[in-house]
Design a protein around this motif. Structure first.
Motif, PDB file in Angstrom:
ATOM      1  N   ALA A 236      31.289  42.508  43.094  1.00  0.00           N
ATOM      2  CA  ALA A 236      31.584  41.114  42.754  1.00  0.00           C
ATOM      3  C   ALA A 236      33.028  40.956  42.297  1.00  0.00           C
ATOM      4  O   ALA A 236      33.717  40.006  42.690  1.00  0.00           O
ATOM      5  CB  ALA A 236      30.631  40.634  41.663  1.00  0.00           C
ATOM      6  N   GLY A 240      34.954  39.036  45.195  1.00  0.00           N
ATOM      7  CA  GLY A 240      34.779  37.618  44.929  1.00  0.00           C
ATOM      8  C   GLY A 240      33.559  37.003  45.586  1.00  0.00           C
ATOM      9  O   GLY A 240      33.501  35.778  45.762  1.00  0.00           O
ATOM     10  N   ARG A 242      29.933  35.379  46.084  1.00  0.00           N
ATOM     11  CA  ARG A 242      29.086  34.538  45.243  1.00  0.00           C
ATOM     12  C   ARG A 242      27.823  35.302  44.843  1.00  0.00           C
ATOM     13  O   ARG A 242      27.435  36.276  45.491  1.00  0.00           O
ATOM     14  CB  ARG A 242      28.701  33.259  45.989  1.00  0.00           C
ATOM     15  CG  ARG A 242      29.887  32.395  46.420  1.00  0.00           C
ATOM     16  CD  ARG A 242      29.424  31.197  47.212  1.00  0.00           C
ATOM     17  NE  ARG A 242      30.520  30.321  47.617  1.00  0.00           N
ATOM     18  CZ  ARG A 242      31.173  30.408  48.771  1.00  0.00           C
ATOM     19  NH1 ARG A 242      30.836  31.349  49.649  1.00  0.00           N
ATOM     20  NH2 ARG A 242      32.154  29.569  49.050  1.00  0.00           N
ATOM     21  N   HIS A 356      29.895  33.151  37.932  1.00  0.00           N
ATOM     22  CA  HIS A 356      30.797  32.643  38.970  1.00  0.00           C
ATOM     23  C   HIS A 356      32.259  32.865  38.597  1.00  0.00           C
ATOM     24  O   HIS A 356      33.129  32.887  39.470  1.00  0.00           O
ATOM     25  CB  HIS A 356      30.530  31.154  39.191  1.00  0.00           C
ATOM     26  CG  HIS A 356      31.110  30.630  40.474  1.00  0.00           C
ATOM     27  ND1 HIS A 356      30.568  30.918  41.716  1.00  0.00           N
ATOM     28  CD2 HIS A 356      32.196  29.842  40.714  1.00  0.00           C
ATOM     29  CE1 HIS A 356      31.285  30.324  42.646  1.00  0.00           C
ATOM     30  NE2 HIS A 356      32.280  29.667  42.073  1.00  0.00           N
ATOM     31  N   ARG A 359      34.156  35.575  40.355  1.00  0.00           N
ATOM     32  CA  ARG A 359      34.780  35.169  41.612  1.00  0.00           C
ATOM     33  C   ARG A 359      36.176  34.583  41.348  1.00  0.00           C
ATOM     34  O   ARG A 359      37.140  34.901  42.051  1.00  0.00           O
ATOM     35  CB  ARG A 359      33.875  34.149  42.298  1.00  0.00           C
ATOM     36  CG  ARG A 359      34.390  33.548  43.590  1.00  0.00           C
ATOM     37  CD  ARG A 359      33.279  32.659  44.174  1.00  0.00           C
ATOM     38  NE  ARG A 359      33.731  31.817  45.256  1.00  0.00           N
ATOM     39  CZ  ARG A 359      33.795  32.186  46.525  1.00  0.00           C
ATOM     40  NH1 ARG A 359      33.458  33.415  46.863  1.00  0.00           N
ATOM     41  NH2 ARG A 359      34.207  31.347  47.464  1.00  0.00           N
ATOM     42  N   HIS A 360      36.271  33.750  40.310  1.00  0.00           N
ATOM     43  CA  HIS A 360      37.578  33.208  39.946  1.00  0.00           C
ATOM     44  C   HIS A 360      38.507  34.317  39.462  1.00  0.00           C
ATOM     45  O   HIS A 360      39.725  34.262  39.708  1.00  0.00           O
ATOM     46  CB  HIS A 360      37.417  32.158  38.851  1.00  0.00           C
ATOM     47  CG  HIS A 360      36.718  30.913  39.303  1.00  0.00           C
ATOM     48  ND1 HIS A 360      36.997  30.289  40.496  1.00  0.00           N
ATOM     49  CD2 HIS A 360      35.740  30.172  38.726  1.00  0.00           C
ATOM     50  CE1 HIS A 360      36.239  29.215  40.632  1.00  0.00           C
ATOM     51  NE2 HIS A 360      35.463  29.135  39.569  1.00  0.00           N
ATOM     52  N   THR A 362      38.578  37.403  40.505  1.00  0.00           N
ATOM     53  CA  THR A 362      39.072  38.108  41.692  1.00  0.00           C
ATOM     54  C   THR A 362      40.262  37.383  42.295  1.00  0.00           C
ATOM     55  O   THR A 362      41.311  37.983  42.577  1.00  0.00           O
ATOM     56  CB  THR A 362      37.958  38.224  42.743  1.00  0.00           C
ATOM     57  OG1 THR A 362      36.827  38.881  42.163  1.00  0.00           O
ATOM     58  CG2 THR A 362      38.426  38.998  43.962  1.00  0.00           C
ATOM     59  N   LEU A 380      37.368  34.749  50.138  1.00  0.00           N
ATOM     60  CA  LEU A 380      36.410  33.937  49.389  1.00  0.00           C
ATOM     61  C   LEU A 380      35.515  33.101  50.290  1.00  0.00           C
ATOM     62  O   LEU A 380      34.477  32.602  49.848  1.00  0.00           O
ATOM     63  CB  LEU A 380      37.152  33.020  48.413  1.00  0.00           C
ATOM     64  CG  LEU A 380      37.993  33.695  47.325  1.00  0.00           C
ATOM     65  CD1 LEU A 380      38.591  32.655  46.409  1.00  0.00           C
ATOM     66  CD2 LEU A 380      37.161  34.686  46.533  1.00  0.00           C
TER      67      LEU A 380
END
Length: 414
Positions: A236, A240, A242, A356, A359-360, A362, A380
């Motif tokens: 993850a 990134g 989901r 989440h 992900r941001h 990354t 992404l």
């Protein structure tokens, strides 16, 4: 002998196809004529006015629109009836179940109470704008009696308004749901135009997020070592992906020899089907990504660990084919993954963030390393590079300042 000027206004002869105009017993004027209706049929309509000229102008306008090929609206019911029909017979076939659930909650909580009694054909942009402005300044705790339903009321129910207002993002979402419903009404020729498009709600500020810094990311990965889902958290933070894409990943999607992964599906919990595998969020989300060396090693260890768990479970093993499973082989519930993630954050001594936000993190770390925006967009799975640029505008601004500072230092050297 009478002349044309002596003929009463209500009895004047009009050309064929122009309709009829006459005065009613209640002194109002009525004009009637045939116009185009949905299904390429013709329908007789009646309009009214306080004067002959007003009634005739209304009829002439409808006949002129009919001659241009615009059918007359056929909707006679209210906004509430149409929204219910749209949810049950249209949106349910075009939206994911979770999205349809959110649309239904939005319609029942805001749209029907606010605009439901309006006639669909008489709904105007002014009605929508006035209602949105009222919604923007109304305490939701008061109007929805949220505090009154608590065991121990502590604000609005005891006369101490908490001013719980809707965020600009929520108002924009409500407006977009109404626009979608009215757009379909236009397609079905129920109304001539989508009046919600004439209302501007403004562009809400993007939701703030707090990604992990490089030091915090290293601290988090150190805390996950020894955890049975260490490979998931490492993947993850490096790619990134989901949450649903990680949980929906199957071994057949991985090519460990070529160091790639195909992102084809996502795992979600729905009200009807429970844990369900669905296609990716958008078509752009279906992509192939490169796997870093650290993730390759973690995935190989994950496969060995899963094999040991299979042997330990014996006949109780449920072969779901997923890369990340429970100890019995079944798919992992997204809620349970979030719970494990928050536990790891606490054990690592890190601040609480959403899953989440990995992900941001990354994307932010890649931008700070100088990776091009288009590469991050492909990784992404954003549909457009503008989405990537908008979400991470604050990072690009900081990098611009650093670049200008470096340039200034270079220019100031002797």
């Amino acid at each position: 002998m009478t002349t044309p000027g002596d003929t009463p206004a209500s009895r004047r002869v009009r050309a064929n196809g122009d309709g009829t105009v006459y005065q009613r017993k209640d002194s109002r004027w009525e004009a009637a004529g045939y116009v185009l209706a949905p299904g390429n049929t013709r329908r007789r309509v009646r309009v009214y006015g306080t004067t002959r000229k007003e009634a005739l102008a209304k009829l002439t306008e409808k006949i002129a629109a009919s001659n241009r090929g615009l059918p007359i609206p056929s909707a006679q019911g209210g906004v509430a009836a149409y929204l219910t029909y749209w949810l049950e017979h249209v949106a349910v076939h075009h939206l994911r179940e979770n999205t349809h659930t959110r649309y239904t909650a939005c319609v029942n909580r805001y749209l029907i109470p606010g605009l439901g009694k309006k006639k669909l054909t008489k709904l105007t942009a002014k009605d929508i704008r006035t209602w949105l402005n009222q919604l923007r300044t109304t305490c939701q705790c008061c109007i929805r009696r949220i505090d009154a339903r608590r065991d121990q009321p502590r604000c609005c129910a005891i006369g101490q308004c908490c001013s719980k207002l809707l965020s600009p993002l929520t108002l924009t979402y409500i407006h977009s749901v109404l626009k979608s419903a009215l757009e379909h009404a236009v397609c079905e020729e129920e109304i001539p135009r989508n009046v919600a498009r004439n209302v501007r709600t403004g562009t809400p500020r993007p939701r703030r997020f707090e990604p992990l810094t490089a030091d915090e990311a290293r601290q988090f990965l150190a805390a996950t070592r020894g955890h049975r889902l260490h490979a998931l958290f490492e993947l993850a933070l490096h790619t990134g992906l989901r949450k649903g894409e990680l949980l929906g990943l199957r071994w057949e999607d991985l090519n460990l020899d070529a160091s790639t992964a195909a992102i084809r599906r996502t795992l979600q919990r729905t009200n009807a089907g429970g844990l369900t595998t669905l296609p990716t969020k958008t078509r752009a989300s279906e992509r192939r990504i490169a796997l870093p060396a650290r993730c390759l090693q973690s995935l190989k260890l994950q496969r060995e660990q899963q094999q040991r768990e299979r042997e330990a479970a014996g006949t109780a093993w449920q072969d779901s084919g997923h890369v990340f499973t429970t100890a019995q082989g079944s798919a992992i519930d997204p809620t349970n993954l979030t719970r494990a993630f928050l536990t790891l954050l606490r054990s690592a001594g890190l601040r609480r963030i959403r899953f989440h936000d990995l992900r941001h993190s990354t994307a932010t770390l890649l931008l700070e390393q100088g990776v091009e925006l288009v590469v991050i967009k492909e990784l992404l799975g954003h549909a457009h590079i503008g989405v990537t640029a908008t979400v991470y505008a604050h990072v690009r601004l900081r990098l611009q300042r650093e670049a200008m500072t470096a340039l200034g230092d270079a220019l100031n050297r002797p």
